[in-house]
Design a protein around this motif. Structure first.
Motif, PDB file in Angstrom:
ATOM      1  N   CYS A  62       1.945  25.361 -17.753  1.00 54.33           N
ATOM      2  CA  CYS A  62       3.168  25.719 -18.465  1.00 54.33           C
ATOM      3  C   CYS A  62       4.274  26.065 -17.474  1.00 54.33           C
ATOM      4  O   CYS A  62       5.442  25.716 -17.686  1.00 54.33           O
ATOM      5  N   CYS A  64       7.885  24.359 -17.507  1.00 56.78           N
ATOM      6  CA  CYS A  64       9.073  25.202 -17.653  1.00 56.78           C
ATOM      7  C   CYS A  64       9.951  25.136 -16.411  1.00 56.78           C
ATOM      8  O   CYS A  64      11.177  25.298 -16.502  1.00 56.78           O
ATOM      9  N   GLY A  93      13.619  24.299 -16.952  1.00 51.52           N
ATOM     10  CA  GLY A  93      14.539  25.339 -16.510  1.00 51.52           C
ATOM     11  C   GLY A  93      15.534  24.836 -15.483  1.00 51.52           C
ATOM     12  O   GLY A  93      16.704  25.249 -15.468  1.00 51.52           O
ATOM     13  N   GLY A 126      12.428  29.440 -23.161  1.00 53.79           N
ATOM     14  CA  GLY A 126      11.080  29.541 -22.616  1.00 53.79           C
ATOM     15  C   GLY A 126      10.067  29.975 -23.651  1.00 53.79           C
ATOM     16  O   GLY A 126       8.936  29.477 -23.690  1.00 53.79           O
ATOM     17  N   LEU A 185       9.496  26.980 -26.055  1.00 55.27           N
ATOM     18  CA  LEU A 185       8.746  25.926 -25.366  1.00 55.27           C
ATOM     19  C   LEU A 185       7.310  26.371 -25.115  1.00 55.27           C
ATOM     20  O   LEU A 185       6.360  25.597 -25.314  1.00 55.27           O
ATOM     21  N   GLY A 186       7.124  27.617 -24.687  1.00 52.55           N
ATOM     22  CA  GLY A 186       5.778  28.135 -24.472  1.00 52.55           C
ATOM     23  C   GLY A 186       4.961  28.152 -25.746  1.00 52.55           C
ATOM     24  O   GLY A 186       3.761  27.852 -25.746  1.00 52.55           O
ATOM     25  N   GLY A 243       5.764  31.286 -21.107  1.00 50.90           N
ATOM     26  CA  GLY A 243       6.862  30.321 -21.078  1.00 50.90           C
ATOM     27  C   GLY A 243       8.210  30.974 -20.867  1.00 50.90           C
ATOM     28  O   GLY A 243       9.058  30.458 -20.129  1.00 50.90           O
ATOM     29  N   LEU A 273      10.430  29.863 -17.597  1.00 51.02           N
ATOM     30  CA  LEU A 273      11.682  29.121 -17.700  1.00 51.02           C
ATOM     31  C   LEU A 273      12.855  29.946 -17.174  1.00 51.02           C
ATOM     32  O   LEU A 273      13.761  29.418 -16.525  1.00 51.02           O
ATOM     33  N   SER A 309       6.558  27.742 -11.646  1.00 52.79           N
ATOM     34  CA  SER A 309       7.887  27.349 -12.100  1.00 52.79           C
ATOM     35  C   SER A 309       8.894  27.341 -10.955  1.00 52.79           C
ATOM     36  O   SER A 309       9.714  26.419 -10.842  1.00 52.79           O
TER      37      SER A 309
END
Length: 515
Positions: A240, A244, A248, A426, A429-430, A453, A457, A493
């Motif tokens: 994840c 992200c 991001g 985030g 999306l998560g 998430g 992000l 990330s």
């Protein structure tokens, strides 16, 4: 003598200046942050007829017509005043420019800050965290002027302004760690014992004073999360975080583009009202798009599937179920009947998972979200596996709408931040990734995936992993054990986003050479 040794040898005068700044300036900034929050509540009450809080994270019960009128009127008024501010008087520099030494005019900065809170309260899709940072930076400059602090015999003026801006963030969100890391990681880009202690001290004082004015409550409800981390959640965090990181980086690029292409002349007088109108029309169907991102983020955090919750040990309380955006979107009033626990899942003796839900009474007519019609959960029901497709669709719609409307708002000429919008993107999306992950690994709750998430992000969009991790953990008051998966996601990330952004930069440079 090395730079580190010099910083370590604080004389009495320098230490005295730091203590004075921590206590006096921190208290003033905290009072300002608390008053800005109360101002936000007041604007929401007047413009939309509600006040955001843990029981009502967004304008879900506000009539659609009022949503449209509120945000359109708010953006129109702010557009006119910003045009006058930017063209008829001294301009307000950014916080980074203020840290570099550019002067922030007093009344112009105060009006600029108030306008940011005003448009967020009226429903504009943009963050409000820049306002207290700018207020903190302006107050710090006046503090340094008043006490003749120039850095020669006292403390460094640049450090004071940066730390004060971070204290503004820490005060408004009761997040002293995030405030400190914002100062040293983003503004100063220099981590020393002195700067960390100075920043944390002032942010802590600001957070304490602000909370005494505006009250203290958990900003995001994640009580529907599993009690502890799992090995599979660590794997999810890694994957994840990478996803992200890429998204991001794109959001950061988009917000930079929008900021660079703001109208420089009278175009703001029609572009901001138009952006407000579009926001209001979208909010007719997607009310969680309004505001700084709290409603959209909470939608992701509140995604709770009771049929598989027994495996993860996650439980959703009646209060959380009543205040869930899923309940509010479906027309629920937030009143939970009887004393049953909404969505409590338990594993049966045969190994199957059974769910029981408390009934939630609706406010009347159904809404566009009606699982009774196959679209979304109706009032009085809980999210189920049979509706996963539509749950994903609602989350995806929220994600896309929030991203585009936020970028449009910035592009139209509005001033504000992207911290909370980044958390919202985030979280949704998560949650989407978590819903898919749940089928293979039901021991991991969707709420935990949304938490991961959100931090990942935000880390990518701000290029500040420490600040992002601490801000999300402080806003959610997540269990300390979740620092481990969240930290892994933030690390993943940060690496991926830097790779993506560096790649974009190289392609842009190559395109410029060819042209």
């Amino acid at each position: 003598m090395t730079h580190t040794q010099t910083n370590a040898q604080l004389d009495g005068k320098r230490l005295g200046w730091i203590i004075l700044a921590v206590l006096a300036l921190g208290a003033v900034i905290g009072a300002g942050a608390g008053l800005l929050t109360l101002l936000l509540y007041g604007v929401e009450h007047v413009m939309l007829g509600y006040i955001e809080g843990s029981e009502l994270p967004g304008p879900f019960g506000v009539p659609a017509v009022r949503r449209v009128i509120s945000v359109t009127l708010g953006m129109t008024v702010a557009g006119v005043i910003w045009y006058l501010l930017r063209h008829k008087t001294a301009k307000v520099p950014s916080v980074k420019k203020a840290v570099a030494g550019e002067r922030m005019p007093v009344w112009q900065t105060v009006l600029h800050v108030v306008l940011q809170i005003f448009i967020v309260g009226s429903g504009a899709s943009i963050g409000r965290e820049v306002a207290p940072r700018e207020l903190g930076a302006m107050l710090a400059q006046r503090f340094c002027n008043l006490l003749h602090i120039e850095g020669d015999s006292g403390i460094d003026r640049r450090m004071v302004v940066a730390v004060a801006a971070g204290a503004g963030l820490g005060g408004v969100y009761n997040a002293p760690l995030a405030g400190m890391f914002f100062a040293v990681e983003i503004l100063l880009v220099d981590v020393t014992i002195e700067k960390v202690a100075f920043g944390l001290g002032m942010s802590a004082v600001a957070a304490f004073v602000a909370a005494s004015i505006k009250g203290h409550h958990t900003f995001y409800d994640i009580t529907a999360m599993q009690p502890s981390s799992t090995p599979t959640l660590m794997l999810f965090a890694l994957l994840c975080g990478a996803a992200c990181g890429a998204v991001g980086a794109l959001f950061r690029k988009g917000s930079s583009w929008a900021e660079a292409h703001k109208p420089s002349g009278r175009a703001i007088l029609w572009q901001m009202p138009l952006a407000g109108l579009v926001t209001g029309l979208v909010a007719v169907f997607v009310p969680q798009v309004m505001g700084n991102g709290r409603a959209a983020a909470q939608l992701g955090f509140s995604t709770f599937i009771p049929e598989v919750a027994g495996t993860s040990g996650a439980v959703q309380s009646p209060a959380s179920a009543a205040a869930s955006p899923w309940t509010l979107l479906s027309g629920g009033s937030g009143v939970v009947a009887d004393s049953a626990v909404a969505g409590v899942a338990s594993a049966g003796a045969s190994g199957t998972v059974a769910a029981s839900g408390a009934s939630v009474t609706g406010t009347g007519a159904g809404s566009w979200l009606d699982f009774g019609s196959g679209l979304a959960p109706n009032a009085g029901t809980v999210l189920t596996l049979s509706h996963v497709g539509m749950i994903l669709a609602v989350l995806a719609l929220t994600f896309v709408a929030k991203a585009l409307i936020t970028l449009m708002t910035i592009r139209s000429g509005a001033s504000g931040g992207v911290l909370q919008p980044g958390i919202a993107l985030g979280s949704t999306l998560g949650a989407m990734l978590g819903l898919v992950w749940m089928f293979a690994f039901p021991a991991d709750s969707v709420t935990a995936c949304a938490l991961i998430g959100a931090a990942a992000l935000l880390s990518a969009s701000q290029q500040a992993p420490l600040m992002a991790m601490c801000l999300v953990m402080e806003l959610t008051e997540a269990p300390i054990t979740f620092f481990v998966p969240v930290g892994l996601a933030v690390a993943s990330s940060a690496l991926v986003s830097k790779w993506v952004l560096d790649g974009m930069k190289r392609r842009e440079m190559l395109a410029e050479r060819r042209s």
